[in-house]
Design a protein around this motif. Structure first.
Motif, short mmCIF file in Angstrom:
data_model
loop_
_atom_site.label_atom_id
_atom_site.label_comp_id
_atom_site.label_asym_id
_atom_site.label_seq_id
_atom_site.Cartn_x
_atom_site.Cartn_y
_atom_site.Cartn_z
N MET A 97 -4.41 -4.20 -20.43
CA MET A 97 -5.43 -5.22 -20.25
C MET A 97 -6.81 -4.58 -20.39
N PHE A 98 -7.70 -5.28 -21.04
CA PHE A 98 -9.08 -4.82 -21.22
C PHE A 98 -9.13 -3.45 -21.89
N GLY A 99 -8.21 -3.18 -22.79
CA GLY A 99 -8.21 -1.94 -23.53
C GLY A 99 -7.69 -0.73 -22.77
N GLU A 100 -7.09 -0.94 -21.64
CA GLU A 100 -6.52 0.19 -20.90
C GLU A 100 -5.20 -0.22 -20.26
N ARG A 101 -4.43 0.77 -19.88
CA ARG A 101 -3.14 0.53 -19.23
C ARG A 101 -3.35 0.53 -17.72
N MET A 102 -2.94 -0.56 -17.10
CA MET A 102 -3.09 -0.71 -15.65
C MET A 102 -1.72 -0.84 -15.00
N VAL A 103 -1.67 -0.51 -13.72
CA VAL A 103 -0.44 -0.66 -12.94
C VAL A 103 -0.68 -1.77 -11.93
N LYS A 104 0.27 -2.69 -11.84
CA LYS A 104 0.15 -3.81 -10.91
C LYS A 104 1.32 -3.76 -9.91
N LEU A 105 0.99 -3.75 -8.62
CA LEU A 105 1.97 -3.91 -7.55
C LEU A 105 1.78 -5.32 -7.01
N GLN A 106 2.84 -6.11 -6.95
CA GLN A 106 2.69 -7.51 -6.54
C GLN A 106 3.73 -7.88 -5.50
N CYS A 107 3.26 -8.56 -4.46
CA CYS A 107 4.12 -9.09 -3.41
C CYS A 107 4.01 -10.61 -3.45
N SER A 151 0.82 -1.22 0.00
CA SER A 151 0.00 0.00 0.00
C SER A 151 0.85 1.26 0.00
N GLY A 152 2.08 1.16 0.50
CA GLY A 152 2.96 2.32 0.47
C GLY A 152 3.30 2.77 -0.95
N GLY A 153 3.20 1.89 -1.92
CA GLY A 153 3.51 2.24 -3.30
C GLY A 153 2.38 2.93 -4.04
N LYS A 154 1.18 2.94 -3.45
CA LYS A 154 0.05 3.57 -4.12
C LYS A 154 0.31 5.05 -4.40
N SER A 155 0.79 5.75 -3.40
CA SER A 155 1.02 7.19 -3.59
C SER A 155 2.12 7.43 -4.62
N LEU A 161 -2.01 -5.40 -5.92
CA LEU A 161 -2.82 -4.19 -5.99
C LEU A 161 -2.82 -3.75 -7.45
N TRP A 162 -4.02 -3.55 -7.99
CA TRP A 162 -4.17 -3.13 -9.38
C TRP A 162 -4.74 -1.72 -9.40
N ARG A 163 -4.18 -0.86 -10.27
CA ARG A 163 -4.73 0.48 -10.45
C ARG A 163 -5.24 0.62 -11.87
N SER A 164 -6.51 0.88 -11.95
CA SER A 164 -7.16 1.11 -13.23
C SER A 164 -7.66 2.55 -13.25
N SER A 165 -7.53 3.20 -14.39
CA SER A 165 -8.02 4.58 -14.47
C SER A 165 -9.54 4.62 -14.34
N ALA A 166 -10.22 3.54 -14.70
CA ALA A 166 -11.68 3.50 -14.64
C ALA A 166 -12.20 3.20 -13.23
N THR A 167 -11.58 2.24 -12.54
CA THR A 167 -12.12 1.79 -11.26
C THR A 167 -11.26 2.14 -10.05
N GLY A 168 -10.08 2.68 -10.25
CA GLY A 168 -9.20 3.00 -9.13
C GLY A 168 -8.42 1.77 -8.68
N TRP A 169 -8.17 1.67 -7.40
CA TRP A 169 -7.37 0.57 -6.85
C TRP A 169 -8.23 -0.62 -6.47
N SER A 170 -7.75 -1.80 -6.77
CA SER A 170 -8.41 -3.04 -6.34
C SER A 170 -7.32 -4.00 -5.87
#
Length: 155
Positions: free
Chosen positions: A102-112, A59-63, A122-131
């Motif tokens: 993925m799914f027609g958009e660029r997402m950021v993935k943080l993985q442990c 979660s520290g990488g979100k910012s 943790l996935w960041r999508s411009s459409a849905t935010g963080w999941s």
């Protein structure tokens, strides 16, 4: 005069010498039943705590991701250091950051990737935010409440 019986104190001392075999067996049985109930519960508690701590480390990488994206980052790769994460920690021997189309958009993935088969993403999508997605060895219900315990997509 009264004559005292000298055998009575000795007989009392012999009777209260220790526990009988039956009493010891009952106590051992009770302790065994309590251990059989408590040990699996403790294991589940510690595993849930471990997966939650892995999520907290990511979660520290979100910012850092939000800052990079706000600055208009257009690169093709991101390192953990770019978003303020360590490459390796005690709970997360491997920390990865990836840009995924993925799914027609660029997402950021943080993985442990934790020890065993524990993985938190943790996935960041411009459409849905963080999941969040998590697997924890064979019991995916050990994932935190805000994480979806499901099969993780590995692009």
């Amino acid at each position: 005069m009264r004559i005292q019986n000298r055998r009575a104190p000795r007989q009392r001392a012999v009777r209260s010498k220790g526990f009988t075999l039956i009493e010891l067996m009952v106590v051992i049985g009770i302790v065994s039943i309590l251990a059989a109930i408590a040990i699996p519960g403790y294991r589940e508690y510690t595993e849930r705590a471990r997966v939650t701590a892995m999520l907290a480390e990511l979660s520290g990488g979100k910012s850092g991701v939000e800052t990079l994206l706000a600055e208009g980052y257009a690169g093709s790769t991101i390192s953990p250091a770019d978003v303020g994460l360590h490459r390796s920690t005690e709970l997360c021997p491997t920390v990865n950051v990836a840009l995924v189309d993925m799914f027609g958009e660029r997402m950021v993935k943080l993985q442990c990737d934790g020890l065993g088969q524990r993985t938190v993403q943790l996935w960041r999508s411009s459409a849905t935010g963080w999941s969040c997605n998590a697997t924890a060895q064979t019991r995916v219900e050990w994932a935190p409440a805000n994480c979806y315990p499901q099969v993780i997509i590995h692009p």
